[in-house]
Design a protein around this motif. Structure first.
Motif, PDB file in Angstrom:
ATOM      1  N   GLN A  41      31.035 -24.758  -6.196  1.00 56.45           N
ATOM      2  CA  GLN A  41      32.466 -25.038  -6.098  1.00 56.45           C
ATOM      3  C   GLN A  41      32.867 -26.173  -7.044  1.00 56.45           C
ATOM      4  O   GLN A  41      33.918 -26.122  -7.672  1.00 56.45           O
ATOM      5  N   TYR A  42      32.037 -27.196  -7.131  1.00 56.88           N
ATOM      6  CA  TYR A  42      32.319 -28.326  -8.015  1.00 56.88           C
ATOM      7  C   TYR A  42      32.423 -27.869  -9.468  1.00 56.88           C
ATOM      8  O   TYR A  42      33.354 -28.227 -10.184  1.00 56.88           O
ATOM      9  N   ILE A  50      30.128 -20.240 -12.688  1.00 51.47           N
ATOM     10  CA  ILE A  50      28.792 -20.265 -12.097  1.00 51.47           C
ATOM     11  C   ILE A  50      28.748 -19.243 -10.962  1.00 51.47           C
ATOM     12  O   ILE A  50      29.722 -19.053 -10.234  1.00 51.47           O
ATOM     13  N   SER A  51      27.653 -18.586 -10.822  1.00 51.28           N
ATOM     14  CA  SER A  51      27.497 -17.501  -9.856  1.00 51.28           C
ATOM     15  C   SER A  51      27.231 -18.027  -8.446  1.00 51.28           C
ATOM     16  O   SER A  51      26.583 -19.063  -8.265  1.00 51.28           O
ATOM     17  N   ASP A  52      27.702 -17.274  -7.455  1.00 53.69           N
ATOM     18  CA  ASP A  52      27.378 -17.579  -6.059  1.00 53.69           C
ATOM     19  C   ASP A  52      25.892 -17.392  -5.779  1.00 53.69           C
ATOM     20  O   ASP A  52      25.386 -17.857  -4.766  1.00 53.69           O
ATOM     21  N   ASP A  53      25.202 -16.692  -6.662  1.00 61.49           N
ATOM     22  CA  ASP A  53      23.776 -16.426  -6.465  1.00 61.49           C
ATOM     23  C   ASP A  53      22.961 -17.710  -6.362  1.00 61.49           C
ATOM     24  O   ASP A  53      21.925 -17.742  -5.696  1.00 61.49           O
ATOM     25  N   ILE A  54      23.402 -18.768  -7.004  1.00 59.62           N
ATOM     26  CA  ILE A  54      22.677 -20.036  -6.962  1.00 59.62           C
ATOM     27  C   ILE A  54      22.642 -20.583  -5.542  1.00 59.62           C
ATOM     28  O   ILE A  54      21.583 -20.951  -5.019  1.00 59.62           O
ATOM     29  N   PHE A  55      23.801 -20.621  -4.886  1.00 60.92           N
ATOM     30  CA  PHE A  55      23.858 -21.113  -3.506  1.00 60.92           C
ATOM     31  C   PHE A  55      23.072 -20.197  -2.574  1.00 60.92           C
ATOM     32  O   PHE A  55      22.328 -20.664  -1.711  1.00 60.92           O
ATOM     33  N   GLU A  56      23.213 -18.884  -2.772  1.00 66.74           N
ATOM     34  CA  GLU A  56      22.475 -17.921  -1.939  1.00 66.74           C
ATOM     35  C   GLU A  56      20.968 -18.089  -2.111  1.00 66.74           C
ATOM     36  O   GLU A  56      20.212 -18.013  -1.139  1.00 66.74           O
ATOM     37  N   ALA A  57      20.516 -18.350  -3.324  1.00 61.60           N
ATOM     38  CA  ALA A  57      19.086 -18.552  -3.572  1.00 61.60           C
ATOM     39  C   ALA A  57      18.590 -19.830  -2.898  1.00 61.60           C
ATOM     40  O   ALA A  57      17.485 -19.856  -2.339  1.00 61.60           O
ATOM     41  N   THR A  73      11.751 -31.228  13.037  1.00 62.10           N
ATOM     42  CA  THR A  73      12.722 -32.114  12.391  1.00 62.10           C
ATOM     43  C   THR A  73      12.846 -31.730  10.922  1.00 62.10           C
ATOM     44  O   THR A  73      11.842 -31.478  10.250  1.00 62.10           O
ATOM     45  N   PHE A  74      14.091 -31.695  10.444  1.00 60.75           N
ATOM     46  CA  PHE A  74      14.361 -31.441   9.026  1.00 60.75           C
ATOM     47  C   PHE A  74      15.015 -32.689   8.454  1.00 60.75           C
ATOM     48  O   PHE A  74      16.028 -33.151   8.950  1.00 60.75           O
ATOM     49  N   LEU A  75      14.410 -33.228   7.406  1.00 59.58           N
ATOM     50  CA  LEU A  75      14.882 -34.463   6.803  1.00 59.58           C
ATOM     51  C   LEU A  75      15.335 -34.194   5.375  1.00 59.58           C
ATOM     52  O   LEU A  75      14.562 -33.684   4.551  1.00 59.58           O
ATOM     53  N   VAL A  76      16.591 -34.525   5.088  1.00 54.31           N
ATOM     54  CA  VAL A  76      17.119 -34.393   3.734  1.00 54.31           C
ATOM     55  C   VAL A  76      16.969 -35.739   3.046  1.00 54.31           C
ATOM     56  O   VAL A  76      17.472 -36.752   3.538  1.00 54.31           O
ATOM     57  N   LEU A  77      16.278 -35.750   1.914  1.00 48.20           N
ATOM     58  CA  LEU A  77      15.959 -37.000   1.231  1.00 48.20           C
ATOM     59  C   LEU A  77      16.934 -37.289   0.098  1.00 48.20           C
ATOM     60  O   LEU A  77      16.548 -37.645  -0.993  1.00 48.20           O
ATOM     61  N   GLY A  78      18.187 -37.130   0.347  1.00 42.03           N
ATOM     62  CA  GLY A  78      19.199 -37.492  -0.645  1.00 42.03           C
ATOM     63  C   GLY A  78      19.884 -36.303  -1.283  1.00 42.03           C
ATOM     64  O   GLY A  78      19.364 -35.199  -1.311  1.00 42.03           O
ATOM     65  N   ASP A  79      21.076 -36.549  -1.770  1.00 39.53           N
ATOM     66  CA  ASP A  79      21.886 -35.574  -2.486  1.00 39.53           C
ATOM     67  C   ASP A  79      22.049 -34.250  -1.733  1.00 39.53           C
ATOM     68  O   ASP A  79      21.787 -33.175  -2.256  1.00 39.53           O
ATOM     69  N   LEU A  80      22.530 -34.343  -0.507  1.00 34.69           N
ATOM     70  CA  LEU A  80      22.822 -33.135   0.263  1.00 34.69           C
ATOM     71  C   LEU A  80      24.038 -32.428  -0.320  1.00 34.69           C
ATOM     72  O   LEU A  80      24.036 -31.223  -0.524  1.00 34.69           O
ATOM     73  N   ILE A  81      25.088 -33.204  -0.610  1.00 35.32           N
ATOM     74  CA  ILE A  81      26.330 -32.649  -1.154  1.00 35.32           C
ATOM     75  C   ILE A  81      26.417 -33.045  -2.622  1.00 35.32           C
ATOM     76  O   ILE A  81      26.124 -34.175  -2.993  1.00 35.32           O
ATOM     77  N   HIS A  82      26.877 -32.118  -3.441  1.00 33.88           N
ATOM     78  CA  HIS A  82      26.996 -32.400  -4.885  1.00 33.88           C
ATOM     79  C   HIS A  82      28.173 -33.331  -5.117  1.00 33.88           C
ATOM     80  O   HIS A  82      29.211 -33.217  -4.568  1.00 33.88           O
TER      81      HIS A  82
END
Length: 82
Positions: A41-42, A50-57, A73-82
């Protein structure tokens, strides 16, 4: 486990998964970094096609990680949102 690497660090085992994640079996902890959700989206908002295929992949990669590892537990180590 494909091209994953099992390493022992300070008497703890870690799986460095080829899908850009780390799994800590003893804690049932899955870690991933730089998911950048929203990047399609950005880019589109800034005139870059840019294709939606990137997000789907990206979602498919995460789903396969959760299928392969018993995760509490799932831990996101930074940059969750662009």
């Amino acid at each position: 486990m494909g091209q994953s690497i099992l390493k022992e660090i300070l008497s703890e085992s870690f799986v460095f998964d080829y899908r850009r994640a780390i799994y800590w079996p003893e804690q049932k902890l899955l870690m991933a970094a730089d998911l950048h959700w929203g990047k399609t989206q950005y880019f589109r908002q800034h005139g870059i096609a840019i294709s939606d295929d990137i997000f789907e992949a990206d979602l498919a990669r995460l789903a396969s990680l959760f299928e392969d590892y018993e995760t509490r537990t799932f831990l996101v180590l930074g940059d969750l949102i662009h």
